[in-house]
Every structure is written in C-alpha cells, then in structure tokens.
Design a protein around this motif. Structure first.
Motif, PDB file in Angstrom:
ATOM      1  N   ALA A 168       0.856  -1.253   0.076  1.00 23.78           N
ATOM      2  CA  ALA A 168       0.037   0.063  -0.078  1.00 23.78           C
ATOM      3  C   ALA A 168       0.784   1.311   0.095  1.00 23.78           C
ATOM      4  O   ALA A 168       0.375   2.286  -0.350  1.00 23.78           O
ATOM      5  CB  ALA A 168      -0.981  -0.037   1.298  1.00 23.78           C
ATOM      6  N   ALA A 169       2.006   1.135   0.421  1.00 27.63           N
ATOM      7  CA  ALA A 169       2.858   2.563   0.453  1.00 27.63           C
ATOM      8  C   ALA A 169       3.693   2.752  -0.922  1.00 27.63           C
ATOM      9  O   ALA A 169       3.859   4.104  -1.003  1.00 27.63           O
ATOM     10  CB  ALA A 169       4.199   2.076   1.471  1.00 27.63           C
ATOM     11  N   PHE A 355      -8.066   1.286  -3.906  1.00 27.33           N
ATOM     12  CA  PHE A 355      -8.101   2.557  -3.557  1.00 27.33           C
ATOM     13  C   PHE A 355      -9.609   3.173  -3.451  1.00 27.33           C
ATOM     14  O   PHE A 355     -10.704   2.281  -3.855  1.00 27.33           O
ATOM     15  CB  PHE A 355      -7.684   3.512  -5.161  1.00 27.33           C
ATOM     16  CG  PHE A 355      -6.406   3.174  -5.379  1.00 27.33           C
ATOM     17  CD1 PHE A 355      -5.346   4.149  -5.061  1.00 27.33           C
ATOM     18  CD2 PHE A 355      -5.709   2.067  -5.861  1.00 27.33           C
ATOM     19  CE1 PHE A 355      -3.968   4.034  -5.329  1.00 27.33           C
ATOM     20  CE2 PHE A 355      -4.495   1.607  -6.151  1.00 27.33           C
ATOM     21  CZ  PHE A 355      -3.531   2.884  -5.848  1.00 27.33           C
ATOM     22  N   SER A 359     -11.638   7.709  -5.642  1.00 28.99           N
ATOM     23  CA  SER A 359     -10.462   8.458  -5.986  1.00 28.99           C
ATOM     24  C   SER A 359      -9.706   7.521  -7.208  1.00 28.99           C
ATOM     25  O   SER A 359      -8.384   7.533  -7.240  1.00 28.99           O
ATOM     26  CB  SER A 359      -9.500   8.283  -4.996  1.00 28.99           C
ATOM     27  OG  SER A 359      -8.982   7.096  -4.395  1.00 28.99           O
TER      28      SER A 359
ATOM     29  N   VAL B  44       9.135   8.074   1.766  1.00 28.34           N
ATOM     30  CA  VAL B  44       8.105   7.416   1.026  1.00 28.34           C
ATOM     31  C   VAL B  44       6.858   8.004   1.456  1.00 28.34           C
ATOM     32  O   VAL B  44       5.724   8.159   0.408  1.00 28.34           O
ATOM     33  CB  VAL B  44       8.212   5.985   1.183  1.00 28.34           C
ATOM     34  CG1 VAL B  44       6.936   5.158   0.536  1.00 28.34           C
ATOM     35  CG2 VAL B  44       9.499   5.301   0.560  1.00 28.34           C
ATOM     36  N   ARG B  47       6.684  11.261  -0.649  1.00 32.04           N
ATOM     37  CA  ARG B  47       6.473  11.020  -2.217  1.00 32.04           C
ATOM     38  C   ARG B  47       5.333  10.535  -2.604  1.00 32.04           C
ATOM     39  O   ARG B  47       4.485  11.010  -3.540  1.00 32.04           O
ATOM     40  CB  ARG B  47       7.830  10.133  -2.600  1.00 32.04           C
ATOM     41  CG  ARG B  47       8.033  10.247  -4.045  1.00 32.04           C
ATOM     42  CD  ARG B  47       9.043   9.539  -4.599  1.00 32.04           C
ATOM     43  NE  ARG B  47       8.909   7.918  -4.261  1.00 32.04           N
ATOM     44  CZ  ARG B  47       9.596   7.080  -3.627  1.00 32.04           C
ATOM     45  NH1 ARG B  47      11.000   7.633  -3.192  1.00 32.04           N
ATOM     46  NH2 ARG B  47       9.551   5.833  -3.567  1.00 32.04           N
ATOM     47  N   ASN B  48       4.679   9.551  -1.638  1.00 34.04           N
ATOM     48  CA  ASN B  48       3.673   8.757  -2.213  1.00 34.04           C
ATOM     49  C   ASN B  48       2.382   9.378  -1.304  1.00 34.04           C
ATOM     50  O   ASN B  48       1.425   8.404  -1.396  1.00 34.04           O
ATOM     51  CB  ASN B  48       3.673   7.287  -2.033  1.00 34.04           C
ATOM     52  CG  ASN B  48       4.732   6.963  -3.057  1.00 34.04           C
ATOM     53  OD1 ASN B  48       5.299   7.661  -3.989  1.00 34.04           O
ATOM     54  ND2 ASN B  48       5.257   5.671  -3.005  1.00 34.04           N
ATOM     55  N   GLU B  51      -0.902   8.702  -3.228  1.00 33.60           N
ATOM     56  CA  GLU B  51      -1.215   7.460  -3.509  1.00 33.60           C
ATOM     57  C   GLU B  51      -1.764   6.613  -2.318  1.00 33.60           C
ATOM     58  O   GLU B  51      -2.869   5.998  -2.183  1.00 33.60           O
ATOM     59  CB  GLU B  51      -0.141   6.362  -4.037  1.00 33.60           C
ATOM     60  CG  GLU B  51       0.516   6.861  -5.360  1.00 33.60           C
ATOM     61  CD  GLU B  51      -0.047   6.077  -6.637  1.00 33.60           C
ATOM     62  OE1 GLU B  51      -0.127   4.647  -6.159  1.00 33.60           O
ATOM     63  OE2 GLU B  51      -0.189   6.228  -7.546  1.00 33.60           O
ATOM     64  N   ILE B  52      -1.010   6.851  -1.010  1.00 32.23           N
ATOM     65  CA  ILE B  52      -1.114   6.139   0.130  1.00 32.23           C
ATOM     66  C   ILE B  52      -2.581   6.899   0.599  1.00 32.23           C
ATOM     67  O   ILE B  52      -3.492   5.789   1.184  1.00 32.23           O
ATOM     68  CB  ILE B  52      -0.299   6.548   1.288  1.00 32.23           C
ATOM     69  CG1 ILE B  52       1.137   5.865   0.701  1.00 32.23           C
ATOM     70  CG2 ILE B  52      -0.568   6.193   2.418  1.00 32.23           C
ATOM     71  CD1 ILE B  52       2.440   6.420   1.352  1.00 32.23           C
ATOM     72  N   ARG B  54      -5.070   7.776  -1.153  1.00 34.15           N
ATOM     73  CA  ARG B  54      -6.234   7.416  -1.822  1.00 34.15           C
ATOM     74  C   ARG B  54      -6.592   5.705  -1.569  1.00 34.15           C
ATOM     75  O   ARG B  54      -7.740   5.421  -1.714  1.00 34.15           O
ATOM     76  CB  ARG B  54      -5.560   7.317  -3.399  1.00 34.15           C
ATOM     77  CG  ARG B  54      -5.902   8.783  -3.913  1.00 34.15           C
ATOM     78  CD  ARG B  54      -5.201   8.827  -5.423  1.00 34.15           C
ATOM     79  NE  ARG B  54      -6.014   7.635  -6.560  1.00 34.15           N
ATOM     80  CZ  ARG B  54      -5.296   7.321  -7.354  1.00 34.15           C
ATOM     81  NH1 ARG B  54      -4.052   7.402  -7.704  1.00 34.15           N
ATOM     82  NH2 ARG B  54      -6.015   6.314  -8.248  1.00 34.15           N
ATOM     83  N   ILE B 332       5.034   1.465   6.206  1.00 38.02           N
ATOM     84  CA  ILE B 332       3.744   2.119   5.893  1.00 38.02           C
ATOM     85  C   ILE B 332       2.768   1.222   5.462  1.00 38.02           C
ATOM     86  O   ILE B 332       1.573   1.589   5.623  1.00 38.02           O
ATOM     87  CB  ILE B 332       4.175   3.160   4.591  1.00 38.02           C
ATOM     88  CG1 ILE B 332       5.293   4.048   4.968  1.00 38.02           C
ATOM     89  CG2 ILE B 332       2.818   3.745   4.073  1.00 38.02           C
ATOM     90  CD1 ILE B 332       6.087   4.586   3.716  1.00 38.02           C
TER      91      ILE B 332
END
Lengths: 457, 457
Positions: A168-169, A355, A359, B44, B47-48, B51-52, B54, B332
C-alpha cells in the motif's frame, strides 16, 4: 503461560476455556456450486475447522449448499441442500454467500441479489469480476457489504492481498504474471521436451489441465481477466477488460522456443501491466524473459506474479494457480477477512479495488500500438548476399536498435536462412511498420515472427 | 463514471471532491529514530502521500520525530523535532509510534510506554519482537492497541501478512526462508566466483551489506530472530527465540560449495520451521537445496520465504529483505492497516501472532538432536582400500541409507581422498552418533563436515 482453547467440532459455537466458557455464534455461509472448488472449500473448512477458528476467533459454518444435482463424494451431513441458488441467497440465516457457479449471467444475478439482501459475497469468478466488477462493487458499497475475490487470480497465492494491502505504500510501476497454469504447462513441456503445441495441448486435455474447449486458456482470455483485476488494484483504475490486448500461444513453434533458449531467454505467456506517462499498458502475450530471472523458472501448472513498486522494488509471489484446495485456501482466507470486517466501520474497509472508490484514476489504457517493448524477430530469408544489410537498414531507418542477432545455417528443407534479431525497446506501431517493410523485401519469405521481450529486473 | 479526488499535499486533512468537500483528519504518527529506515519512511510517506491517502482513505502525517542529533539530509520542514523519545511517546497528539531505534532495552521501554499511553506501535525491530514479543503483545491486548511488525521479517516482502491472513485456511506444515541478505550475498559470491568466506565478508563490509561486527548476520542470530517470528504466526505458538537452533556460515568452504554443485545442489543459509507430531523444528543453518528449486536461485542480498500449507501446497514470497525504502514499504503498509483498524472492534482484529491469544498451542520446540533431515557428509580419508566399506557399514549399522555418493581423486597437497555422501532423512542424534564413529576410524582424518539437506518440494 500458554493456555489451550478447545473448539467444539460440532460447530455449536461454544468455546471452553481455562477461565470458564463463552459463546460466539459461528458465521453462517452458503456455497453456490459444489464443483471442484466448492468441494475443496467444504473439505478444508471441515478438516481445518479448529485451526481456522483459532485464527478467526469465530467458527465458520456451512449452513446451506445450492447444487443442481447431488454430489455423493462430499460429506454434506447436517447441511441444508437446495437446487435453487436463489433460495440460498434469500436465506435469512446466511451471512456470506460463496459464488462458485462461474459464468456471467446467473452468477451476476445471484451476486447482485445477495448484495441486495445485505449479504457479503466471496467469489472465485475472474470473468464476472473483470467484466462486471465495477457495477458489482458499486452496488456492494451502496449496501455496505464486501465482495471478496482473492481466489479469482492466481488460485492459492495471496497476491490480491499482497498488492492491495502489503504494498500500500508504493506507487506500482509494473506487474507481470504467469497467471494461466494450462498455458504455462504447455510452454514448459514444449521447452523441456521439444514437443509441439498441438501435441502438448492434447495431453493437457487428457490430464484435465485444459478444458475440452481450450480457447479461454490458450488464447489468453483467462489471463486477461486476471490481469484486468490485478491492474485495477495496482494502479487504482476501474476494471476495463475490453481494453486489454490479448494474444495466445497457439502460434508458438518449438523453433522459436529453441532460438529463444540459445539467446539466453525463456518464452512465457505473460500478463503485463505497466504504468507510463501516456497511459497504462494492459497486455497478454508470449514473452521472452532472460533465463536467469526467477519467473522464467516457474514451470508446469504453477503461477507467479512479479510486482514492482517504487519503494519496495521487485517482489514475486509464487504458488499453485488453480486446483481444488489451493483455490479453497484463498476463498477461506477471504471468509476470515469478511468475518473480521463484520465489526469494522464499513466506510473504512480495504476498498474493493485497493483505492477509495471516489479516487480511482482515469489514466487511460493504451492501445497495443502505443505500448513499448523490445522484440524478438525471426525472418526467413533467401540465401542471398546483402539480405542482412537490407534488414539492418530498414530497422535503423526507423530508429530501431538491434540488441543481438543470430543467423543460422541454411535449412535443408527449404533453402532459407533463419535470421533472429532482438531489438531494443520501441513503440509497437514502429515495429509494425518495420515488419511490413521487411515482409515486402524480395528476399524475405512469408511472415516475420514477432515475440515481445521483457527484462523484468 | 470515474471521478478524481484531490488530496491537499499540505496534509491539512481537507479533501475536495466533484460533489463538494469533506474533512478527514490525518492520522498523526511519530518516528523514533531517523536512520536508514526512518529516513526511507519519511521519504516514501512524502513522495507517495497522494497514493497512500487514496488507498487508506485518510492522510498519514508525521507529526514528530525523535533523534539524538539532527539529520540534515532529510527534509523535516513542519515536523516537531525532539531528542527525547519519551517526549514523543507521551505526546498526546500522536496516534501511532514508529519504533526504529533498534536494540532491546530502550526500545522495549519506549514501546511499552507508548502502549500504556494507548498508542499503536509499528516496529521493524526483529530482536525486540523475537525476545520480548510475548510480553509486548500481552500488554498491547490489555490496552486495546496494535503492535505491527511486518518490517521485522524479510524487509519489503509482505510475508507476515501472507501467512497471518492470506494462508489463514491452512494448517501450515513447514516454512523455509532466506531471511538474511548479508549471508545470502556471501554464499552467492562464493558459488558464482569461487571466493572464500573471509574474502567476501570483507567486501560485504566495505559495501555496507555487513556490519563491522558481522556476528548477528553470519552466525545466524538475525535469521533466528526472524524465523522465531515466522514460526509463531505459522503454527500458533508463543515466541521462543531461546529454543531456536542457530548455526552460521563461517565454517563453509568453497570446496563444499563446489561439491554440492556437482551433486545438483546449492548451499543456502536457511531458517527452517517444521511441524512434526513430536514438536516443532526451529533451526537456522547452511542447507543444501536441489538446484532447480526456485528458492535455490534467489541470489545476492535478496530474500525469499517458502511456506507450505496443507491446502495451498508450497508458496514462495520474494523481494528485497532490507534497505531504506523496501523496509519503509512494510512500515507504511502496517500504518495503513492500523489506520483501518482504528474503527474496528479491538477484539476482532488480526491477532498479533495470527491465532487468538488464548488459543496458542503448547506444542514444544524440539531440540536439534530430535530434528530430522537428510545430510551431506564430507569425509577426508586416507587413500587405503576398504575405507568406503567401513564408512558404509557404520552408516548401515545405524539404519542410515545413502542417497548418493561421490568419491574424488586423491588431493595432491595432503594425499587424502574426499568422500562425499548424501544420506536419506534421519534424526540428528543418529547422524551425530554415526559421525563420532566415522571420526574414530583410523583412516578418517580430521572432522567430518556435515551440512543438512532439504528437498523443499
């Protein structure tokens, strides 16, 4: 320090305890379809009842089974039997419906009905999820229920869970999988024993690895269903099976399998999904992979999926991709997850497609012409001087670099020279154009064989 | 159909939406220790972040970091910094504490304090969990918090999740893992380049793969910590690190690596846990594995764990076993799991050791003498007739069958004949007794080399 706790095998829901006694009612499930996977699920739930209850904290009881005709090979003592799947999905006693009848029409109808009745659903039906998943998940969200589908991809390998939760990261860059055991069995036999495609297919059918109509397996449709699901959970996009590019293994020859080997590659039937700036590649096709990659050494009916994330790098998940108990293993893992989720906030569950539904991204699926890969080309040329120069000039004029080249001796039966090339990475439209030009050469005979190449580092 | 939702990067917790606007407060985490893994986690998460979020449905914000001295290489803008880990674990703003300081004493103290303060904990500390996990998990249960530890075993590979949830249907029979990257790097170099152990170790230290004091890695202690954890979640037993058998790779010679190769095997440093009727085998040692097994082809610093369950059969999980971002990937993933569990029934979570705490088994860990395996034996014998007969008779008198035998030519430097045997499976006590008898033979010189053999089907 260690206390043992004893689970009453009769599924009465009573637990005895060193400290006393307490009651937790078992969760009641209904199984629609008692074929191989249904039978496996029944067997494993019985055999490992104690172990599963010790994990889940609650028993799982099969309360009803819907089948068209009795299956005397399974012990269904104490389980209500019906021939009407709708009786089962309307049974108020049942908390979770396991859909194992397959196909699109009736399966979809019964899954939607179960959802409408507020029941959770566990399914192994990849076709149903790949084609109707968006609609099914939307309905499930409305009703606050879960539709779990670990068993739909790669049998017993918990790869849905790995991608959806374990990674998930990560921003997932690409994934590539051997996700059809029949196809992999055929390719493994062709390589190891030098057999032809039709010969091995006939054996696979006799062994029960391949269906009487093998189209879904050997044309890559089954793999495309699974790839569609994996790509959605990896990239956070809606399911778009109709946009997957699908190419089977029916045209593969032992000659190409052997040339690939000589160049240091193995040919595998891969599902590949890759995120690029322009869009997402979603494609199933035979693929040359360097022989020293782990996934190139996955043989027989086994499955494996590589997933590359920006933080974790490349990971691989390997195991049995089909079969009675491996698939049951995933179905029951889903049951345990659903049992736990029964007491969680429905808005805070692992989302169906990894997700949050609001989103999902509209990053487009690329047509195959816009996908990029390296290519293996086999050209049958007349034994004339200057052919290689013509071939090289056609490729270089289009900016296509050659990674390696192998020219074999003249073949006795037709007097032609097989010329084998591996190119650098290039967009498919460009290689198509080059292949047309190559086929137009006077000294090139027949079609140019083209197989994609992936490094999978 | 597809709507995009935009996450405010400043972590304000506001989400804008096609339909309007709603607020979800981000979860606040504190990081204790900003070494390699802490830095990777910070990078991380930043940066993400989109995404995380979402995936998790909620932002994850680093609210505070505790470090002894500033680390200018990481961007900590907007994050409260402290040199006192207890200030962090007592910070009422923080929901989840990430423990990355390592070691047993201070780490244990701060983890217990965080638990007492009602905070969830995520840790990569395999030593802490293997040695003090039973106490830590008991305290966590009392307080209704989670202690998550995916990063403690096999870096970025989600193998804890795979065993604890993905294989929940199975009675696990055995597992075997390459779970120390340093050791695997050394063995890979010895095999591929014919180098000696001390030579490769020195290079591994220069490359930063091995510590200045390499004992934990090359003597198998690190692997035994990880194996202890894997065995507990696989078999439902309390953590019992003190009962693990641990043998390192420092005595391995290139001669044995080459003989193994000639017999069709690779030598890997494995952690093996197996359930038998009598008890559970828990052992770390160099192991011969047939060269065609996938796990035998896991090279360099990579990790892989095979898990065999009664329903699923053999599965394998492969990836980076250490490193900045692979380990952060697991930390994470744990954070996201904890975020989800915040709104679930605390009594209905995935148990720390996979099985409900009251249902752990007291199946004993077997002493190494009671463990069973096949054995590779290398005997240095004088070049006299009749030695083979004496050796064979010692083994057969003890019921030890020989699977294969290889007798090499006389070695020039010492005039001795290396005799290499692979036995069938036998209990360790029996092979010990046979080895003593072999070493007592007049024609056998020095110690008999003994390496365990596993088929890992």
């Amino acid at each position: 320090m260690v206390r043992l706790f004893f689970y009453d095998r009769a599924c009465s829901g009573r637990f005895t305890h060193a400290d006393g006694e307490f009651s937790v009612k078992p969760v009641k499930v209904g199984i629609c379809g008692l074929g191989t996977v249904g039978g496996g699920t029944l067997n494993v739930l019985k055999r490992n009842a104690e172990e599963i209850t010790r994990r889940a904290g609650r028993g799982i009881e099969v309360a009803q089974i819907a089948i068209r005709s009795p299956k005397p090979q399974y012990d269904t003592t104490g389980i209500s039997m019906t021939s009407d799947v709708f009786e089962l999905v309307n049974n108020p006693e049942i908390d979770i419906v396991i859909e194992l009848i397959g196909g699109y029409t009736l399966a979809k109808e019964l899954v939607l009905k179960a959802i409408d009745n507020g029941k959770h659903v566990v399914t192994a039906n990849k076709a149903l999820i790949a084609v109707h998943g968006n609609e099914i998940f939307a309905r499930a969200r409305e009703k606050g229920v879960i539709v779990a589908f670990e068993a739909a991809v790669a049998g017993g390998i918990p790869v849905i869970k790995a991608i959806r939760e374990g990674l998930a990261a990560n921003r997932i860059n690409w994934l590539a999988g051997i996700i059809n055991g029949t196809g992999n069995f055929i390719l493994s036999e062709m390589r190891e024993k030098g057999r032809t495609f039709p010969d091995v297919l006939a054996e696979a059918q006799a062994l029960g690895y391949a269906e009487a109509d093998p189209t879904f397996d050997v044309e890559g449709i089954d793999a495309a269903h699974k790839l569609t699901i994996l790509a959605s959970i990896a990239f956070g996009i809606p399911l778009q099976f109709d946009k997957a590019y699908t190419e089977g293994i029916t045209q593969l020859t032992t000659a190409d399998v052997n040339y690939a080997e000589a160049l240091g590659y193995r040919i595998k039937h891969l599902g590949v999904a890759r995120r690029t700036e322009a869009g997402i590649e979603l494609r199933v096709h035979p693929t040359l992979i360097p022989a020293d990659r782990l996934i190139a050494n996955v043989n027989g009916v086994m499955n494996a999926v590589m997933v590359n994330g920006d933080a974790v790098g490349s990971t691989l998940y390997y195991g049995a991709g089909a079969g009675m108990e491996p698939t049951a293993s995933s179905i029951i893992a889903d049951l345990v997850d659903v049992v736990r989720a029964l007491t969680a906030d429905p808005t805070n569950r692992v989302p169906h497609l990894a997700f949050q539904p609001d989103s999902l991204s509209d990053h487009p699926i690329l047509p195959i012409e816009a996908c990029e890969s390296a290519y293996y080309l086999r050209i049958q040329a007349k034994d004339h001087p200057g052919v290689l120069a013509q071939v090289a000039s056609i490729l270089s004029a289009r900016g296509i670099n050659i990674e390696s080249i192998m020219q074999k001796e003249v073949e006795e039966q037709d007097g032609l020279v097989p010329m084998i090339l591996v190119t650098h990475r290039v967009v498919e439209a460009q290689i198509n154009e080059a292949i047309s030009a190559l086929e137009a050469l006077e000294d090139v005979v027949g079609r140019v064989v083209r197989i994609r190449v992936e490094q999978l580092n």
